[in-house]
Design a protein around this motif. Structure first.
Motif, PDB file in Angstrom:
ATOM      1  N   ASN A   1       0.833  -1.212   0.000  1.00  0.00           N
ATOM      2  CA  ASN A   1       0.000   0.000   0.000  1.00  0.00           C
ATOM      3  C   ASN A   1       0.863   1.256   0.000  1.00  0.00           C
ATOM      4  OD1 ASN A   1      -2.376  -1.459  -0.046  1.00  0.00           O
ATOM      5  ND2 ASN A   1      -2.665  -1.375   2.163  1.00  0.00           N
ATOM      6  N   ILE A   2       1.949   1.241   0.764  1.00  0.00           N
ATOM      7  CA  ILE A   2       2.874   2.378   0.784  1.00  0.00           C
ATOM      8  C   ILE A   2       3.455   2.610  -0.610  1.00  0.00           C
ATOM      9  CG2 ILE A   2       5.178   3.113   1.559  1.00  0.00           C
ATOM     10  CD1 ILE A   2       4.487   1.996   4.304  1.00  0.00           C
ATOM     11  N   ILE A   3       3.934   1.529  -1.231  1.00  0.00           N
ATOM     12  CA  ILE A   3       4.550   1.640  -2.558  1.00  0.00           C
ATOM     13  C   ILE A   3       3.549   2.188  -3.571  1.00  0.00           C
ATOM     14  CG2 ILE A   3       5.536   0.319  -4.474  1.00  0.00           C
ATOM     15  CD1 ILE A   3       6.663  -1.610  -2.257  1.00  0.00           C
ATOM     16  N   LEU A   4       2.355   1.622  -3.586  1.00  0.00           N
ATOM     17  CA  LEU A   4       1.344   2.074  -4.551  1.00  0.00           C
ATOM     18  C   LEU A   4       0.935   3.519  -4.315  1.00  0.00           C
ATOM     19  CD1 LEU A   4      -0.817  -1.158  -4.717  1.00  0.00           C
ATOM     20  CD2 LEU A   4       0.640  -0.217  -6.530  1.00  0.00           C
ATOM     21  N   ASN A   5       0.738   3.908  -3.064  1.00  0.00           N
ATOM     22  CA  ASN A   5       0.370   5.297  -2.771  1.00  0.00           C
ATOM     23  C   ASN A   5       1.498   6.261  -3.118  1.00  0.00           C
ATOM     24  OD1 ASN A   5      -2.319   5.140  -1.922  1.00  0.00           O
ATOM     25  ND2 ASN A   5      -1.689   4.351   0.057  1.00  0.00           N
ATOM     26  N   ALA A   6       2.737   5.851  -2.877  1.00  0.00           N
ATOM     27  CA  ALA A   6       3.871   6.714  -3.207  1.00  0.00           C
ATOM     28  C   ALA A   6       3.992   6.921  -4.709  1.00  0.00           C
ATOM     29  CB  ALA A   6       5.154   6.116  -2.647  1.00  0.00           C
TER      30      ALA A   6
ATOM     31  N   ARG B   1       2.400  10.170  -3.049  1.00  0.00           N
ATOM     32  CA  ARG B   1       2.405  10.319  -1.597  1.00  0.00           C
ATOM     33  C   ARG B   1       3.764   9.914  -1.020  1.00  0.00           C
ATOM     34  NH1 ARG B   1      -1.892   9.425   1.649  1.00  0.00           N
ATOM     35  NH2 ARG B   1      -0.376  10.119   3.183  1.00  0.00           N
ATOM     36  N   THR B   2       4.781  10.681  -1.277  1.00  0.00           N
ATOM     37  CA  THR B   2       6.114  10.347  -0.773  1.00  0.00           C
ATOM     38  C   THR B   2       6.206  10.485   0.743  1.00  0.00           C
ATOM     39  OG1 THR B   2       6.864  12.593  -1.229  1.00  0.00           O
ATOM     40  CG2 THR B   2       7.257  10.922  -2.941  1.00  0.00           C
TER      41      THR B   2
END
Length: 140
Positions: free
Chosen positions: A8-13, A18-19
């Motif tokens: 989820n972090i990777i996709l949002n970034a 969303r860095t």
């Protein structure tokens, strides 16, 4: 294997720019049991009077073929007592507690004797993101 949390972090970034969600530091730990994709079931060694603690990691080679490798040795602190043979490594976003991000099986494992330093030599720790296809049945 990456956890759902980290994916989820990777996709949002990447897709939502969303860095701010990308962890600033990464810590590697040892697990006696297989972690789960949901971030649970980590059988980490006890830190009480064993000398064990997670180690901050840095220094990775540029990705090649979808894989990155450590470019510097990763040294755990000296063991104060014998540590059972760890079966998995686990990477977190904090030195204590925190979120499990990814993990993998340790291929060549052994008991860590007292006063020993476990070192992961350069090029041994590999991290990749597996490409899988996921289509919900209701979407067909």
């Amino acid at each position: 294997m990456t956890t759902i949390f980290f994916r989820n972090i990777i996709l949002n970034a990447i897709l939502n720019n969303r860095t701010d969600v990308i962890p600033k530091e990464y810590y590697i730990g040892l697990s006696m049991s297989a972690p789960s994709e949901d971030g649970s079931c980590v059988g980490e060694l006890s830190s009480a009077e064993t000398g064990y603690k997670r180690v901050k990691i840095h220094g990775f080679q540029d990705a090649l073929g979808g894989v990155v490798r450590n470019s510097v040795p990763i040294n755990f602190p000296p063991s104060l007592i014998s540590w059972d043979a760890p079966q998995y490594y686990a990477v977190f976003d904090a030195e204590e507690q925190g979120n499990l991000l990814f993990y993998g099986r340790i291929e060549a494992t052994r008991t860590i004797e007292p006063n020993s330093v476990l070192t992961i030599e350069p090029g041994i720790l590999t991290v990749d993101i597996v490409n899988t296809e996921h289509i919900e049945e209701s979407e067909m």
